[in-house]
Design an enzyme around this catalytic site. Structure first.
Site, PDB file in Angstrom:
ATOM      1  N   HIS A  99       0.843  -0.805   0.172  1.00  0.00           N
ATOM      2  CA  HIS A  99      -0.146  -0.307   0.396  1.00  0.00           C
ATOM      3  C   HIS A  99       0.962   1.278  -0.135  1.00  0.00           C
ATOM      4  O   HIS A  99       1.509   1.775   0.957  1.00  0.00           O
ATOM      5  CB  HIS A  99      -1.220   0.325   0.919  1.00  0.00           C
ATOM      6  CG  HIS A  99      -2.022   0.718   1.550  1.00  0.00           C
ATOM      7  ND1 HIS A  99      -3.048   1.705   0.624  1.00  0.00           N
ATOM      8  CD2 HIS A  99      -1.947   2.012   1.613  1.00  0.00           C
ATOM      9  CE1 HIS A  99      -3.353   2.530   0.493  1.00  0.00           C
ATOM     10  NE2 HIS A  99      -3.245   3.382   1.768  1.00  0.00           N
ATOM     11  N   ASP A 152       1.334   5.481  -0.414  1.00  0.00           N
ATOM     12  CA  ASP A 152       0.129   5.992  -0.796  1.00  0.00           C
ATOM     13  C   ASP A 152       0.459   7.273  -1.168  1.00  0.00           C
ATOM     14  O   ASP A 152       1.889   7.566  -1.685  1.00  0.00           O
ATOM     15  CB  ASP A 152       0.248   6.958   0.624  1.00  0.00           C
ATOM     16  CG  ASP A 152      -0.745   6.429   1.922  1.00  0.00           C
ATOM     17  OD1 ASP A 152      -1.388   5.810   1.363  1.00  0.00           O
ATOM     18  OD2 ASP A 152      -0.106   6.729   3.029  1.00  0.00           O
ATOM     19  N   ASP A 206      -7.625   1.719   2.861  1.00  0.00           N
ATOM     20  CA  ASP A 206      -6.798   2.511   2.988  1.00  0.00           C
ATOM     21  C   ASP A 206      -7.239   3.874   3.136  1.00  0.00           C
ATOM     22  O   ASP A 206      -8.075   5.079   3.914  1.00  0.00           O
ATOM     23  CB  ASP A 206      -5.443   3.088   3.368  1.00  0.00           C
ATOM     24  CG  ASP A 206      -5.090   4.150   4.403  1.00  0.00           C
ATOM     25  OD1 ASP A 206      -6.198   3.755   5.286  1.00  0.00           O
ATOM     26  OD2 ASP A 206      -4.406   5.040   4.488  1.00  0.00           O
ATOM     27  N   HIS A 208      -6.342   9.937  -0.646  1.00  0.00           N
ATOM     28  CA  HIS A 208      -7.119  10.037   0.129  1.00  0.00           C
ATOM     29  C   HIS A 208      -5.910  10.051   1.339  1.00  0.00           C
ATOM     30  O   HIS A 208      -6.402  10.921   2.859  1.00  0.00           O
ATOM     31  CB  HIS A 208      -7.682   8.092   0.222  1.00  0.00           C
ATOM     32  CG  HIS A 208      -6.714   7.198   1.022  1.00  0.00           C
ATOM     33  ND1 HIS A 208      -6.805   6.432   0.531  1.00  0.00           N
ATOM     34  CD2 HIS A 208      -5.719   7.377   1.852  1.00  0.00           C
ATOM     35  CE1 HIS A 208      -5.694   5.532   0.107  1.00  0.00           C
ATOM     36  NE2 HIS A 208      -5.124   6.472   1.851  1.00  0.00           N
TER      37      HIS A 208
END
Length: 1024
Positions: A267, A269, A379, A583
């Site tokens: 993951h 970002d 997330d 996000h």
């Protein structure tokens, strides 16, 4: 019962730390190191060809000798290291690797310095990070380059304190790292395998109950293995130690053991505690690690979401992308998610959320020929109830999330369920019980997944995404070793590494009667993300509405042969806008660097989109002799008298009178507004309904300040105790009455509080049954929350909050802990509160955070107060978040039904556009010419979200709309000529149409819509 677990555990911990792990990689030589610090170590990244040997090398490149132990890397700087050396004799037939330590702390992979290793010819080897320190050696002579990024540890072990590290200009120039190691090592494979055996058995045994016989068998075997190990000859006795473990490692799992589908994952970002430019490099480093591991380990299956991140690799690291493409073709590097980025799903508008899926899925189709089947959002900070329908309409089938495990009070009751959206669509959904999207597959995590799984007895399997995220390098060979050992091991869940598709197909087949959860997946945390970073929020809202208008008027003008449709410009602008909905960008939770760049990008996008709109509307205005009005209203109520008003709505003036107490009364025949001497709304009478809207004794448009220091996550959270203390800003420095050019009247109030000031306008316009309000604030407060309160005399148990493609209702009481924890919620353009026969809409142009509460009414009953969250003052990760000037526009619409709330919300955000035709002349006024768009709603409760030309450039017209009021009914559209097809979001024909009714009649098309149904129509003869 006697248990030697503690004694064995302590002995094992020390042997692993002090003997076995160090012995697994035996140093046989050291490397010679040279370094070039880009622009003294403080420069922006350069293309690899600039630093590597060859014709593209830059004239500033100057590699100089560098010693282990020397400092390097001012924050956000880049240093290139050259590593040279020779594999010494005696290593023939052995696996040889380099071990490079850039100076990491032994924690937080993905949040520190990282490196990418290149060969001199520019080909990529793999990434380096705190859990991936090794580099394979391909021959006797070693000549490699490392692009090392000195990313600062913005999130230290004691986090959430104000830090200067989030901006390059304030981060300082002192080096943050020291090169700690650069060695040539031989892999002692028996020792390495013994380490994996011991770690897996030890981790599993720690989770077994004291009375479990298996626990004691494992402890005894661990003790025998340690006894067989000669600490003076670890490499020579590791095989003997492993032999003591064969019996316990070969014991199969019990038939009822929980099944875990382990999916390689990383993951990353797309921006957070680093800028977007660093994410580009993080993705390349992780992808390089993954393809290297895929090449060497046939067990790995890796899933990566976010088409944007694939596109970055394709653009910036094509050699890595070529290897990614090979593994995608073999089915082991698996694109998932089908979205452009892992976006926020609460605040993006209707069309933007749809386009996340359109652009993401189309990229995977175009590049790889893959139709992604799952929406993958582990997330994001809560999940819109519009999503289930969009999952289906995008051609996807399943949904995965993780974040709801962070709920503060109410554990979510299922891990596998069917999620029902506002329109009734259901999507098979999984929420991994391992409670992380960066699992290590440790014994404690596997045991937690098994114990935590809430659907036992009905389902037997769950998914576990494993791998270091945020630039930490993804899966490791140690994680794969754990997966192999726990594939069928007594005392452990059964672990199999497989694709998300394999998991979802098996889970759906075994659990056809999975329970249903209806409505939003509300996250009981991170509520402050609806307010933090005002400029980012407003940039998003403005950008969405400009994109709508740019497509609408460009399609209209192109269909009339007046302009070329700007396909490329709109595609690029949409992708830029979608990236900014990631996000940790749109929610306002990134470092200042990210939001500074976002503000600049929004400004540039506004300029480009405005130019596109001006070009199209200018062509449409043509040689009109006077003013031209462009009606972009997406619904059928344009031109309908406001809120069912009678003839009085035609009045063209606002009467202004003074009250004995120094206040002002505004009256337009529809509303009578009393503004008191403090500049607050002391009365709001609906003259059409002959009803006072404010509760007895209440005052509206009241600014309120709360202390706002959350327990942990500054920019993320508003904690419930903020409501315990409130300061009403009811003192006025100056109040003045202004006449507006359009005949409106405004009462303007100047206020001061703390180090801040505010100007508030109360404006009543002729002929409108809507009170317009504006607050401009020069915000200089820290750790404070500013809200504006709008009380109404309405008895409501719930309220309607606009979301994508409709609205949903939330209770405004606190009967249950679930209700109570929704003390801060999202709305797009409106909140509607009502009682039978009467409602009030609060519409806004600039914000998302709201709270709606009930109060006891003087004289009996209850009233309802709607509050908008305007601005906060969090200090982490950006110490000066939102300090400066901000403007907020909002309005109260008395007597509103849901349809009126929709119309007023759109009207506030997208007002009518007026231009002057080329043939107009001064002194010769003419009636305005109204230009209607290419497609429009004639009747019914449908609302358009897009009118555009088809993405395949066939010239077909694509119209997307939805039913907005939550009721079943007919709608009539005006459409251009040509056959009409119902399509999915990607503009592909649907096998079964559900909305079209009969053949078209002239330029009109009839539909029957389900509540909140989303429909995409394609008009023309092109082939999708």
């Amino acid at each position: 019962m006697h248990d030697d677990r503690t004694l064995v555990e302590g002995r094992l911990d020390r042997v692993l730390a002090h003997r076995l792990r160090p012995a697994a990689l035996r140093t046989v030589a050291t490397l010679d190191v040279e370094a070039w610090h880009v622009d003294g170590g403080q420069g922006e990244p350069v293309p690899p060809a600039h630093a590597l040997p060859g014709p593209g090398r830059g004239p500033d490149v100057d590699f100089r000798p560098f010693a282990v132990g020397e400092p390097w890397g001012p924050a956000w700087g880049t240093t290139w290291f050259r590593l040279t050396g020779t594999v010494p004799p005696g290593c023939e037939g052995r696996r040889v690797e380099l071990v490079v330590d850039l100076g990491w702390e032994d924690h937080s992979p993905g949040f520190q310095a990282e490196g990418l290793v290149y060969r001199p010819d520019g080909s990529v080897v793999k990434g380096l990070n705190p859990r991936n320190t090794w580099v394979p050696v391909g021959g006797e002579e070693i000549d490699l380059y490392v692009e090392a990024a000195a990313n600062p540890l913005v999130l230290p072990p004691d986090p959430f304190r104000p830090t200067p590290l989030g901006e390059k200009s304030t981060a300082g120039t002192a080096p943050l790292y020291r090169l700690a190691r650069a060695d040539v090592c031989v892999v002692e494979e028996d020792v390495w395998e013994l380490v994996q055996d011991l770690e897996v058995l030890d981790g599993m045994a720690r989770e077994l109950a004291l009375g479990d016989p298996r626990r004691h068998e494992v402890v005894r075997a661990l003790e025998r293995a340690l006894d067989a190990l000669d600490l003076g000859d670890v490499a020579g006795t590791a095989a003997a130690a492993r032999a003591e473990l064969v019996e316990v490692t070969s014991r199969p799992a019990v038939p009822s053991a929980h099944r875990i589908s382990a999916v390689g994952h990383a993951h990353i970002d797309s921006a957070w505690l680093w800028p977007v430019r660093e994410t580009v490099r993080k993705v390349a480093r992780t992808a390089a690690n993954v393809v290297n591991l895929l090449d060497s380990d046939p067990d790995l299956v890796f899933a990566m979401s976010s088409a944007q991140q694939f596109a970055w690799i394709e653009e910036h690291r094509p050699e890595v992308f070529a290897r990614v493409r090979e593994h995608v073709a073999s089915g082991r590097f698996v694109p998932v998610g089908g979205m452009w980025v892992e976006s926020d799903t609460v605040m993006p508008g209707s069309e933007a959320l749809a386009r996340q899926l359109v652009h993401g899925k189309r990229y995977f189709l175009d590049r790889f020929g893959i139709e992604t089947r799952e929406v993958w959002l582990p997330d994001s900070f809560g999940y819109s109830p519009a999503l289930p329908q969009l999952v289906h309409l995008s051609g996807s089938r399943w949904f995965l999330t993780q974040k709801i495990s962070w709920n503060q009070v109410n554990p979510f009751p299922h891990h596998t369920f069917r999620w029902e959206g506002i329109d009734g669509s259901r999507v098979f959904t999984h929420f991994p019980p391992i409670d992380t999207y960066s699992a290590e597959l440790s014994g404690s995590q596997l045991a937690h997944a098994s114990r935590n799984f809430r659907d036992k007895g009905r389902a037997t399997r769950s998914l576990a995404p494993f791998g270091w995220g945020d630039g930490g390098g993804g899966p490791t060979r140690e994680m794969l070793a754990r997966a192999r050992r726990t594939a069928d091991l007594e005392g452990s869940p059964r672990v199999v590494v497989e694709s998300p598709t394999a998991f979802f197909e098996a889970a759906e087949a075994e659990y056809p009667d999975a329970p249903v959860w209806a409505g939003e997946l509300y996250l009981e945390l991170h509520r402050g993300t609806l307010t933090s970073q005002v400029d980012t929020k407003q940039g998003n809202r403005r950008g969405e509405h400009l994109l709508f208008q740019a497509e609408l008027w460009s399609a209209t003008a192109a269909a009339r042969g007046l302009v070329e449709y700007p396909y490329d410009d709109l595609d690029a602008l949409w992708k830029q806008h979608l990236l900014l909905q990631f996000h940790d960008i749109l929610p306002g939770t990134s470092i200042g660097w990210v939001h500074r760049e976002a503000a600049a990008q929004y400004a540039a996008m506004r300029e480009r989109l405005t130019a596109i709109v001006d070009r199209a509307t200018g062509a449409l205005a043509g040689a009109a002799p006077g003013p031209v009005v462009f009606n972009a209203a997406p619904h059928a109520r344009a031109g309908v008298p406001p809120l069912g008003a009678g003839p009085a709505s035609d009045a063209g003036t606002v009467d202004v009178t003074s009250t004995p107490g120094g206040g002002t009364v505004l009256d337009n025949g529809l509303l009578r507004v009393e503004v008191d001497a403090d500049g607050l709304v002391a009365g709001l009478r609906d003259l059409v309904a002959d009803r006072e809207v404010l509760p007895p004794g209440a005052r509206g448009n009241l600014l309120q300040v709360h202390p706002d220091l959350p327990v942990m996550w500054d920019a993320w959270d508003v904690d419930r105790y903020y409501r315990n203390v409130v300061t009403d800003l009811d003192a006025a420095e100056r109040v003045e009455v202004r006449a507006e050019p359009d005949g409106a009247a405004t009462v303007r109030t100047h206020r001061a509080f703390g180090a801040s000031t505010a100007v508030q306008d109360v404006t009543l316009r002729p002929g409108e049954r809507r009170l317009d309000l504006r607050t401009e604030v020069d915000w200089q407060e820290r750790e404070r929350l500013l809200k504006v309160a709008l009380p109404v005399d309405v008895h409501a148990l719930d309220a309607a909050f606009e979301t994508q493609f409709g609205h949903h209702r939330r209770a405004v009481h606190e009967n249950t802990s679930w209700d109570a924890m929704r003390f801060e919620v999202a709305a797009h353009r409106f909140v509607h509160v009502g009682e039978p026969g009467y409602g009030v809409a609060v519409v806004n142009r600039d914000t998302y955070g709201h709270d709606v509460r009930r109060e006891a009414r003087d004289g009996g009953g209850t009233t309802t107060t709607v509050r908008l969250s305007l601005v906060r003052g969090p200090q982490f990760p950006q110490p000066d978040t939102d300090r400066g000037r901000h403007e907020f526009a909002y309005a109260v619409a008395p007597g509103a039904e849901i349809a009126d709330a929709v119309r007023e919300g759109w009207g506030l955000n997208v007002p009518l556009r007026t231009m002057t035709g080329a043939a107009s002349s001064a002194g010769s006024p003419t009636a305005p010419v109204v230009v209607e768009p290419l497609a429009r709603v004639l009747t019914g409760s449908a609302v358009l979200s897009a009118v555009k030309l088809a993405d395949d450039r066939s010239g077909d017209v694509v119209v997307r709309l939805h039913e907005a009021e939550g009721r079943r009914g007919p709608a009539r559209l005006a459409l251009p000529a040509g056959p009409v097809q119902e399509c999915d979001l990607l503009e592909r024909p649907l096998a079964e149409r559900s909305a079209l009714v009969g053949p078209r009649a002239g330029d009109e098309v009839d539909l029957v819509l389900r509540p909140f149904q989303v429909v995409t129509l394609r008009v023309g003869g092109g082939t999708p």
